[in-house]
Scaffold this motif. Structure first.
Motif, PDB file in Angstrom:
ATOM      1  N   GLY A   1     -34.170  18.072 -27.767  1.00  0.00           N
ATOM      2  CA  GLY A   1     -35.058  18.967 -28.348  1.00  0.00           C
ATOM      3  C   GLY A   1     -35.527  19.992 -26.964  1.00  0.00           C
ATOM      4  O   GLY A   1     -36.762  20.555 -27.516  1.00  0.00           O
ATOM      5  N   PHE A   2     -34.736  20.121 -26.059  1.00  0.00           N
ATOM      6  CA  PHE A   2     -35.145  21.180 -25.095  1.00  0.00           C
ATOM      7  C   PHE A   2     -33.778  21.581 -24.432  1.00  0.00           C
ATOM      8  O   PHE A   2     -32.912  20.739 -24.300  1.00  0.00           O
ATOM      9  N   CYS A   3     -33.860  22.775 -23.773  1.00  0.00           N
ATOM     10  CA  CYS A   3     -32.698  23.286 -23.114  1.00  0.00           C
ATOM     11  C   CYS A   3     -33.217  24.147 -21.855  1.00  0.00           C
ATOM     12  O   CYS A   3     -34.376  24.059 -21.433  1.00  0.00           O
ATOM     13  N   ARG A   4     -32.323  24.597 -21.325  1.00  0.00           N
ATOM     14  CA  ARG A   4     -32.411  25.580 -20.166  1.00  0.00           C
ATOM     15  C   ARG A   4     -33.616  26.465 -20.488  1.00  0.00           C
ATOM     16  O   ARG A   4     -34.551  26.691 -19.718  1.00  0.00           O
ATOM     17  N   ASN A   5     -33.356  27.212 -21.505  1.00  0.00           N
ATOM     18  CA  ASN A   5     -34.338  28.399 -22.003  1.00  0.00           C
ATOM     19  C   ASN A   5     -35.875  27.599 -22.013  1.00  0.00           C
ATOM     20  O   ASN A   5     -36.753  28.422 -21.796  1.00  0.00           O
TER      21      ASN A   5
ATOM     22  N   ARG B   1     -23.765  20.771 -13.753  1.00  0.00           N
ATOM     23  CA  ARG B   1     -23.268  20.371 -15.167  1.00  0.00           C
ATOM     24  C   ARG B   1     -23.503  21.658 -15.841  1.00  0.00           C
ATOM     25  O   ARG B   1     -24.074  21.776 -16.842  1.00  0.00           O
ATOM     26  N   THR B   2     -22.626  22.849 -15.394  1.00  0.00           N
ATOM     27  CA  THR B   2     -22.818  24.142 -16.050  1.00  0.00           C
ATOM     28  C   THR B   2     -21.833  24.141 -17.348  1.00  0.00           C
ATOM     29  O   THR B   2     -22.029  24.814 -18.404  1.00  0.00           O
ATOM     30  N   ASP B   3     -21.101  22.915 -17.523  1.00  0.00           N
ATOM     31  CA  ASP B   3     -20.317  22.816 -18.743  1.00  0.00           C
ATOM     32  C   ASP B   3     -21.176  22.255 -19.712  1.00  0.00           C
ATOM     33  O   ASP B   3     -20.811  22.508 -20.998  1.00  0.00           O
ATOM     34  N   VAL B   4     -22.329  21.936 -19.718  1.00  0.00           N
ATOM     35  CA  VAL B   4     -23.024  21.292 -20.830  1.00  0.00           C
ATOM     36  C   VAL B   4     -23.936  22.438 -21.347  1.00  0.00           C
ATOM     37  O   VAL B   4     -24.582  23.530 -20.685  1.00  0.00           O
ATOM     38  N   GLN B   5     -23.533  22.730 -22.504  1.00  0.00           N
ATOM     39  CA  GLN B   5     -24.248  23.942 -23.513  1.00  0.00           C
ATOM     40  C   GLN B   5     -25.719  23.547 -23.706  1.00  0.00           C
ATOM     41  O   GLN B   5     -26.108  22.458 -24.145  1.00  0.00           O
TER      42      GLN B   5
ATOM     43  N   ARG C   1     -36.678  20.194  -8.773  1.00  0.00           N
ATOM     44  CA  ARG C   1     -35.638  21.044  -8.194  1.00  0.00           C
ATOM     45  C   ARG C   1     -34.166  20.393  -8.558  1.00  0.00           C
ATOM     46  O   ARG C   1     -33.087  21.152  -8.509  1.00  0.00           O
ATOM     47  N   ARG C   2     -34.131  19.093  -8.520  1.00  0.00           N
ATOM     48  CA  ARG C   2     -32.996  18.153  -8.350  1.00  0.00           C
ATOM     49  C   ARG C   2     -32.419  18.280 -10.005  1.00  0.00           C
ATOM     50  O   ARG C   2     -31.297  18.513  -9.950  1.00  0.00           O
ATOM     51  N   MET C   3     -33.397  18.480 -10.785  1.00  0.00           N
ATOM     52  CA  MET C   3     -32.805  18.805 -12.259  1.00  0.00           C
ATOM     53  C   MET C   3     -32.330  19.774 -12.462  1.00  0.00           C
ATOM     54  O   MET C   3     -31.299  20.159 -13.091  1.00  0.00           O
ATOM     55  N   ARG C   4     -33.031  21.007 -11.869  1.00  0.00           N
ATOM     56  CA  ARG C   4     -32.608  22.488 -12.122  1.00  0.00           C
ATOM     57  C   ARG C   4     -31.227  22.501 -11.496  1.00  0.00           C
ATOM     58  O   ARG C   4     -30.445  22.932 -11.911  1.00  0.00           O
TER      59      ARG C   4
END
Length: 104
Positions: free
Chosen positions: A38-42, A25-29, A15-18
């Motif tokens: 090697g991973f992202c929000r998706n 950090r919405t600025d991080v693409q 939950r904290r990472m999310r």
């Protein structure tokens, strides 16, 4: 440490990472995350969807993304996503092949 406490700590960490990725950090693409880690929000949303499936819960790709993002992908893109550079797109091809195509 007992199993329940470990589960609760792991859930709190998730939950904290999310929160960090979705609020702090919405600025991080996503493309930068994928290229560097090697991973992202998706990927996280897909892993959420896969975990639901393991529990017998049907969830579409879009449902998984909305559960993780807290909004639709269209909303996220409109609010936070920027255009990727050519260099980012080239690096992404390699990162995606190495991290997503091989692992599913």
């Amino acid at each position: 440490m007992d199993a329940q406490t470990q589960l609760e700590l792991e859930a709190a960490t998730y939950r904290r990472m999310r929160q960090h990725l979705m609020q702090d950090r919405t600025d991080v693409q996503n493309i930068d995350m994928m290229n560097l880690t090697g991973f992202c929000r998706n990927c996280l949303a897909r892993w959420y969807q896969q975990a639901a499936a393991e529990k017998g819960i049907e969830m579409s790709k879009d449902d998984g993304r909305q559960a993780f993002y807290g909004m639709t992908m269209d909303e996220w893109k409109a609010n936070y996503q920027t255009d990727a550079t050519g260099a980012q797109q080239e690096a992404f091809k390699t990162a995606f092949a190495e991290n997503v195509d091989k692992k599913g």
